[in-house]
Design a protein around this motif. Structure first.
Motif, PDB file in Angstrom:
ATOM      1  N   ILE A  45       0.866  -1.232   0.286  1.00 29.32           N
ATOM      2  CA  ILE A  45      -0.030  -0.138   0.012  1.00 29.32           C
ATOM      3  C   ILE A  45       0.602   1.529   0.060  1.00 29.32           C
ATOM      4  N   SER A  46       1.855   1.694   0.749  1.00 29.33           N
ATOM      5  CA  SER A  46       2.999   2.428   1.308  1.00 29.33           C
ATOM      6  C   SER A  46       4.107   2.374   0.445  1.00 29.33           C
ATOM      7  N   ASP A  47       4.694   3.320   0.482  1.00 27.50           N
ATOM      8  CA  ASP A  47       6.385   3.915   0.437  1.00 27.50           C
ATOM      9  C   ASP A  47       7.187   3.114   1.390  1.00 27.50           C
ATOM     10  N   SER A  74       7.555   2.710  -5.443  1.00 33.05           N
ATOM     11  CA  SER A  74       8.365   3.072  -4.654  1.00 33.05           C
ATOM     12  C   SER A  74       7.999   1.545  -3.375  1.00 33.05           C
ATOM     13  N   ARG A  75       6.998   0.990  -4.004  1.00 31.32           N
ATOM     14  CA  ARG A  75       7.174  -0.207  -2.610  1.00 31.32           C
ATOM     15  C   ARG A  75       7.596  -1.265  -2.512  1.00 31.32           C
ATOM     16  N   PHE A  76       8.773  -1.206  -3.098  1.00 32.25           N
ATOM     17  CA  PHE A  76       9.381  -2.365  -3.380  1.00 32.25           C
ATOM     18  C   PHE A  76      10.895  -1.364  -3.175  1.00 32.25           C
ATOM     19  N   VAL A  77      12.371  -1.867  -1.899  1.00 33.70           N
ATOM     20  CA  VAL A  77      13.160  -0.990  -1.844  1.00 33.70           C
ATOM     21  C   VAL A  77      14.242  -2.498  -1.481  1.00 33.70           C
ATOM     22  N   THR A  78      15.536  -1.987  -1.765  1.00 29.79           N
ATOM     23  CA  THR A  78      16.099  -2.767  -1.088  1.00 29.79           C
ATOM     24  C   THR A  78      17.407  -1.740  -0.266  1.00 29.79           C
ATOM     25  N   SER A  99       9.698   0.749   7.951  1.00 33.09           N
ATOM     26  CA  SER A  99       8.897   2.123   7.496  1.00 33.09           C
ATOM     27  C   SER A  99       8.568   2.268   7.146  1.00 33.09           C
ATOM     28  N   PRO A 100       6.739   1.860   6.416  1.00 31.47           N
ATOM     29  CA  PRO A 100       6.095   1.258   7.032  1.00 31.47           C
ATOM     30  C   PRO A 100       6.502  -0.539   7.516  1.00 31.47           C
TER      31      PRO A 100
END
Length: 106
Positions: A45-47, A74-78, A99-100
């Motif tokens: 749902i969120s960044d 931006s909902r996926f981060v490495t 976060s979140p």
């Protein structure tokens, strides 16, 4: 440049259901070791970002965090983070805080 003399995988987690944080099992790094943690995480749902990395070891320097959100969403981060152990780091855990709260991490 020569490769490091001693590289050890101390813990790993793969495709775990998420939450607000991910904590390693107990680790016992050697004196002056470079501690490196890395992974990927997703949120529907969120960044998403890694808000902090903490540890229960003794004499660890501050954690430096680098992260990159996917160019697709931006909902996926490495992310990856590192710190240097002191002369007597003892045993303890490392916790990555999201976060979140993430849905999944690896």
């Amino acid at each position: 440049m020569a490769p490091p003399a001693n590289v050890s995988l101390m813990d790993s987690a793969t495709a775990s259901s998420g939450g607000a944080s991910a904590t390693s099992s107990s680790l016992s790094p050697s004196a002056s070791a470079l501690l490196l943690v890395a992974g990927t995480a997703a949120h529907s749902i969120s960044d998403l970002s890694v808000s902090s990395v903490t540890d229960t070891l003794t004499g660890i320097g501050s954690w430096t965090i680098r992260q990159r959100q996917s160019s697709l969403s931006s909902r996926f981060v490495t992310w990856w983070a590192w710190a240097v152990a002191g002369a007597s780091p003892g045993s303890g855990t490392i916790t990555v805080n999201f976060s979140p709260a993430s849905l999944r991490y690896a």
